[in-house]
Design an enzyme around this catalytic site. Structure first.
Site, PDB file in Angstrom:
ATOM      1  CE1 TYR A   1     -30.069   3.656  47.278  1.00  0.00           C
ATOM      2  CE2 TYR A   1     -30.568   2.080  45.531  1.00  0.00           C
ATOM      3  CZ  TYR A   1     -29.644   2.823  46.247  1.00  0.00           C
ATOM      4  OH  TYR A   1     -28.318   2.753  45.937  1.00  0.00           O
TER       5      TYR A   1
ATOM      6  CG  PHE B   1     -15.211  23.839  31.575  1.00  0.00           C
ATOM      7  CD1 PHE B   1     -15.335  25.200  31.808  1.00  0.00           C
ATOM      8  CD2 PHE B   1     -15.588  22.961  32.580  1.00  0.00           C
ATOM      9  CE1 PHE B   1     -15.829  25.669  33.025  1.00  0.00           C
ATOM     10  CE2 PHE B   1     -16.088  23.433  33.791  1.00  0.00           C
ATOM     11  CZ  PHE B   1     -16.201  24.788  34.013  1.00  0.00           C
ATOM     12  CB  THR B   2     -11.507  23.691  34.879  1.00  0.00           C
ATOM     13  OG1 THR B   2     -12.897  23.846  35.188  1.00  0.00           O
ATOM     14  CG2 THR B   2     -10.882  25.062  34.666  1.00  0.00           C
TER      15      THR B   2
ATOM     16  CG  ASP C   1     -20.073  21.058  28.588  1.00  0.00           C
ATOM     17  OD1 ASP C   1     -21.191  21.334  29.071  1.00  0.00           O
ATOM     18  OD2 ASP C   1     -19.005  21.182  29.215  1.00  0.00           O
TER      19      ASP C   1
ATOM     20  CE  LYS D   1     -21.941  25.595  35.981  1.00  0.00           C
ATOM     21  NZ  LYS D   1     -21.134  24.698  35.235  1.00  0.00           N
TER      22      LYS D   1
ATOM     23  NE  ARG E   1     -13.012  29.620  34.685  1.00  0.00           N
ATOM     24  CZ  ARG E   1     -12.800  28.738  35.661  1.00  0.00           C
ATOM     25  NH1 ARG E   1     -11.624  28.625  36.236  1.00  0.00           N
ATOM     26  NH2 ARG E   1     -13.765  27.941  36.067  1.00  0.00           N
TER      27      ARG E   1
ATOM     28  CG  PHE F   1      -9.267  27.450  39.335  1.00  0.00           C
ATOM     29  CD1 PHE F   1      -8.868  26.409  38.517  1.00  0.00           C
ATOM     30  CD2 PHE F   1     -10.589  27.541  39.705  1.00  0.00           C
ATOM     31  CE1 PHE F   1      -9.782  25.463  38.077  1.00  0.00           C
ATOM     32  CE2 PHE F   1     -11.520  26.603  39.264  1.00  0.00           C
ATOM     33  CZ  PHE F   1     -11.112  25.557  38.459  1.00  0.00           C
TER      34      PHE F   1
HETATM   35  C1  LIG Z   1     -19.876  23.909  35.339  1.00  0.00           C
HETATM   36  C2  LIG Z   1     -19.464  23.264  34.097  1.00  0.00           C
HETATM   37  C3  LIG Z   1     -19.158  21.901  34.049  1.00  0.00           C
HETATM   38  C4  LIG Z   1     -19.081  21.032  35.285  1.00  0.00           C
HETATM   39  O1  LIG Z   1     -20.287  20.941  35.959  1.00  0.00           O
HETATM   40  P1  LIG Z   1     -20.417  20.860  37.550  1.00  0.00           P
HETATM   41  O2  LIG Z   1     -21.898  20.783  37.759  1.00  0.00           O
HETATM   42  O3  LIG Z   1     -19.805  22.086  38.121  1.00  0.00           O
HETATM   43  O4  LIG Z   1     -19.714  19.631  38.007  1.00  0.00           O
HETATM   44  C5  LIG Z   1     -18.840  21.362  32.809  1.00  0.00           C
HETATM   45  N1  LIG Z   1     -18.804  22.112  31.699  1.00  0.00           N
HETATM   46  C6  LIG Z   1     -19.087  23.427  31.712  1.00  0.00           C
HETATM   47  C7  LIG Z   1     -19.030  24.225  30.449  1.00  0.00           C
HETATM   48  C8  LIG Z   1     -19.406  24.049  32.913  1.00  0.00           C
HETATM   49  O5  LIG Z   1     -19.649  25.362  32.932  1.00  0.00           O
END
Ligand SMILES: *Cc1c(COP(=O)(O)O)cnc(C)c1O
Length: 471
Positions: free
Chosen positions: A85, A137-138, A228, A271, A395, A462
């Site tokens: 843990y 970004f969303t 980011d 990613k 998008r 979306f």
């Molecule tokens: C996917 C993404 C996020 C969010 O990450 P999650 O792992 O999906 O929660 C943030 N910023 C960018 C540019 C992304 O592509």
């Protein structure tokens, strides 16, 4: 700076043919539905590709998020999971990898990127604050808004023009940012939110010169700069390829140099980091670390796992090492550009230059007869599925949502259908099949009609909105 020029694969590599720098050890069979089955599946999904079942999809280009193929080393690493843990050894492996390759001091693990966005937004934003950034970004913007902030786009104008072939369309417009600081006051701006590469602009990179200048500007005003870093390895590749003075530097060196101009980053490991789940926040300032580490136990998990299993953290640590491998990153980006080049040769409108993780079809030029209120990009995603079972995503108008003040659609300048390429999953032959399906949709474009939205969720619409074809 001169505009970016495409090269053939042979020119890129100085030899005749290109092939994926891996061989396949385990296969997952693919199945293609009949046209009739696809029509039924599309209708049941409300013409929203997010609502399709994966089983009903042939080639899945919905996202590059969590869809990477892990390497044999990563799979072996899963067996080294220390599921204690507290204080799992895999956390310290992850912390070391982040310090070594990104160069930040303090690490807070989270279950995925948005977990880290939640922590940093809550730690830094006060109600009424302004957060400038290079295109929204969303999930990033939503967390900034939920913390009481307002996002303001300060990306360069070229980013909004899908035909502009500038090499660094992710760059911040420094004059726009300076004007904003003068207008609202530096004390209202807790940090600048910089993304490399810029997803919503088509995967466009930020130059080293821009982040350097941005650091100088934010320092003058006492404003912090957070990154980011979700696709920063891809951004590093573009710097190596396009920016004077970086041709001889390694991807790892470029990544670390870029990060050194920022105060920290949040990361979706789904990613660049080549895993199916995971994320983290890494910062240099003690105060932010302190706040984030206090909050992570409320929202994610203990500060040495943050929602990830020990084995997941091990896979992320190995993925970070593999992500900066020169052959990996070059083939990853070049597979995307291979698809883009096929489409351009047929005169199909895409965002140029092709970005690092996806090809974005320009739905406004693809379907000039469909008004934006009838969702041309959503329509194109539905048409590609109907043609061949390929899954892409919208998008554009649907993703942009509504303005919280006026309640109207946001009608963004870019109305795009994204074909996102998972890392190390599909071959060049799959890209050929995808390109031919897009050509089929393009050849029959005059007959295609738009969609109307029949169900609209309140947040991130979306994902779950439903549509019907217009008669
Ligand atoms: C996917 C993404 C996020 C969010 O990450 P999650 O792992 O999906 O929660 C943030 N910023 C960018 C540019 C992304 O592509």
């Amino acid at each position: 700076m001169p505009e970016f020029k495409y090269k053939t694969m042979g020119q890129q590599f100085g030899r005749r043919s290109w092939a994926e720098p891996w061989k396949i050890k385990m296969v997952e069979p693919l199945r293609m539905l009949t046209p009739e089955e696809r029509r039924r599946a599309a209708s049941e999904a409300g013409y929203n590709t997010f609502l399709l079942r994966s089983e009903d999809v042939y080639i899945d280009l919905l996202t590059d998020s969590g869809t990477s193929a892990m390497s044999d080393r990563q799979w072996a690493g899963l067996m080294l999971g220390d599921e204690a843990y507290a204080g799992s050894r895999n956390f310290y492996r992850l912390e070391d990898a982040i310090r070594k390759f990104y160069g930040f001091k303090h690490v807070v693990p989270t279950h995925q990127g948005r977990g880290a966005e939640h922590l940093i937004s809550k730690a830094l934003i006060e109600p009424g604050d302004i957060i400038p950034g290079n295109m929204y970004f969303t999930t990033t913007r939503l967390h900034q808004e939920l913390a009481g902030g307002t996002f303001v786009d300060v990306i360069c104008a070229a980013a909004h023009d899908p035909t502009d072939r500038s090499p660094f369309k992710g760059d911040v417009d420094l004059d726009k940012l300076e004007a904003l600081i003068r207008k609202v006051g530096a004390e209202k701006i807790p940090y600048v939110s910089l993304a490399g590469t810029v997803n919503m602009a088509g995967g466009q990179p930020v130059s080293m010169a821009n982040v350097k200048a941005l650091r100088a500007l934010t320092d003058r005003h006492g404003i912090r700069l957070y990154l980011d870093a979700t696709r920063m390895a891809e951004n590093a590749f573009f710097i190596q390829e396009r920016e004077p003075g970086y041709r001889e530097k390694s991807i790892a060196e470029i990544l670390k140099e870029f990060c050194s101009f920022t105060d920290g980053c949040w990361m979706s490991s789904k990613k660049d980091n080549l895993v199916n789940i995971g994320g983290w926040l890494a910062v240099n300032h003690e105060d932010v670390f302190e706040k984030a580490r206090n909050m992570v136990v409320i929202y994610e998990g203990l500060h040495t796992y943050g929602g990830m299993a020990g084995r997941d953290m091990e896979a992320v640590a190995i993925g970070i090492e593999e992500m900066v491998d020169e052959d990996h990153i070059r083939s990853r980006v070049d597979q995307v550009r291979y698809l883009g080049t096929l489409l351009l040769d047929w005169g199909i409108p895409i965002v140029e230059p092709a970005g690092g993780h996806a090809i974005f079809l320009d739905a406004k030029r693809f379907y000039p007869h469909i008004p934006q209120a009838q969702f041309p990009a959503q329509t194109l995603a539905a048409e590609l599925y109907l043609d061949s079972g390929i899954r892409s995503m919208e998008r554009g108008n649907v993703s942009a949502g509504r303005d919280p003040k006026t309640g109207d659609h946001r009608y963004p300048a870019l109305e795009l259908t994204r074909l996102t390429i998972p890392r190390r999953v599909y071959t060049q032959a799959h890209m050929d099949v995808v390109a031919e399906s897009i050509k089929a949709a393009f050849d029959s474009r005059d007959k295609t009609r738009g969609l109307k939205m029949v169900y609209e969720p309140e947040y991130l619409r979306f994902f779950q909105a439903r549509f019907e074809p217009l008669a």
